[in-house]
Design a protein around this motif. Structure first.
Motif: not given
Length: 260
Positions: A25-28, A33-34, A60-61, A255-256
């Motif tokens: 998650s830290q790479d986003a 959006l993760d 995140e979702a 990741l979007l």
């Protein structure tokens, strides 16, 4: 890790595929959006183990296909159809988010004997996430697949929403994710690609197989049934699959962000 992947790809047959790269998650980036999508095995129990595993992903979702988890620490369950009286737990879907997002679950589509709902999610402006669990073509009833894909095709054109649908609006960029119960280049897959969607995991080849992966089945994936298909106005990074405890499908993570 990147050097290892590059080295392996140099000596890997083209049909075997390119190793996928995972992330945390830290790479986003802030505008990404993760997203995690998991099709869990609804019949193995151990829901507490699954809930703990999903919370540790810190996405995140998160979209869950098949009803097994009730809560995920640090996330809010935005929409679900758990109270609907479906034939099996595998017909249910739910959406969790860490921040504000919208979700909508349609009626079931397919045949009278085998049909599934579709989940629509909006997190970033202009991107419609369509989570699918298409009626499997074997071993019960193959006729449900066509009707299910018909509905999707009616709402997607040139990688965008062709009409308002649930929380999604006309001209939103489209991301189709989840269990299509169909492999690459099959008719259901091709019908979606023809609507202007790109398979961002195509390069993974045999390394991208997602089923079976445990949950009562042999943990050796032989088919890629789970997909990430995106419109041209959606940028993606690190699309990949990962193992989910007690599940027969590998999960999907990506990741979007909107390119427009």
């Amino acid at each position: 890790r990147k050097k290892t992947i590059l080295f392996l790809s140099m000596f890997t047959p083209w049909w075997f595929g390119v190793p996928e790269q995972s992330y945390t998650s830290q790479d986003a980036f802030d505008d990404e959006l993760d997203l995690v999508v998991v099709n869990v095995n609804a019949y193995t129990g151990k829901s507490s183990d699954l809930e703990r595993f999903l919370s540790e992903l810190k996405s995140e979702a998160l979209i869950m296909i098949e009803k097994r988890a009730e809560q995920i620490e640090g996330m809010t369950r935005v929409v679900d159809d758990f109270k609907r009286e479906y034939v099996k737990p595998s017909h249910h879907t739910a959406l969790w988010c860490t921040e504000q997002c919208q979700g909508f679950i349609t009626q079931e589509y397919g045949s009278e004997s085998l049909k599934m709902p579709i989940l629509l999610a909006k997190h970033q402006k202009g991107i419609c996430i369509i989570a699918v669990h298409a009626p499997p073509q074997v071993p019960i009833d193959a006729s449900g697949m066509q009707s299910y894909i018909d509905v999707l095709v009616q709402h997607i054109n040139n990688g965008r929403m062709s009409t308002d649908w649930g929380v999604c609006k006309k001209d939103d960029s489209v991301v189709v994710v989840g269990d299509l119960n169909a492999v690459p280049y099959s008719l259901p897959y091709k019908r979606l690609v023809e609507q202007g969607l790109t398979d961002v995991r195509l390069r993974a080849g045999a390394l991208g197989m997602t089923w079976p992966n445990g949950g009562g089945f042999i943990p050796v994936p032989l088919f890629r049934l789970d997909h990430i298909l995106v419109g041209s106005d959606v940028e993606v990074r690190f699309p990949h699959s990962f193992s989910v405890p007690n599940s027969d499908h590998r999960g999907l993570r990506v990741l979007l962000r909107s390119a427009s």
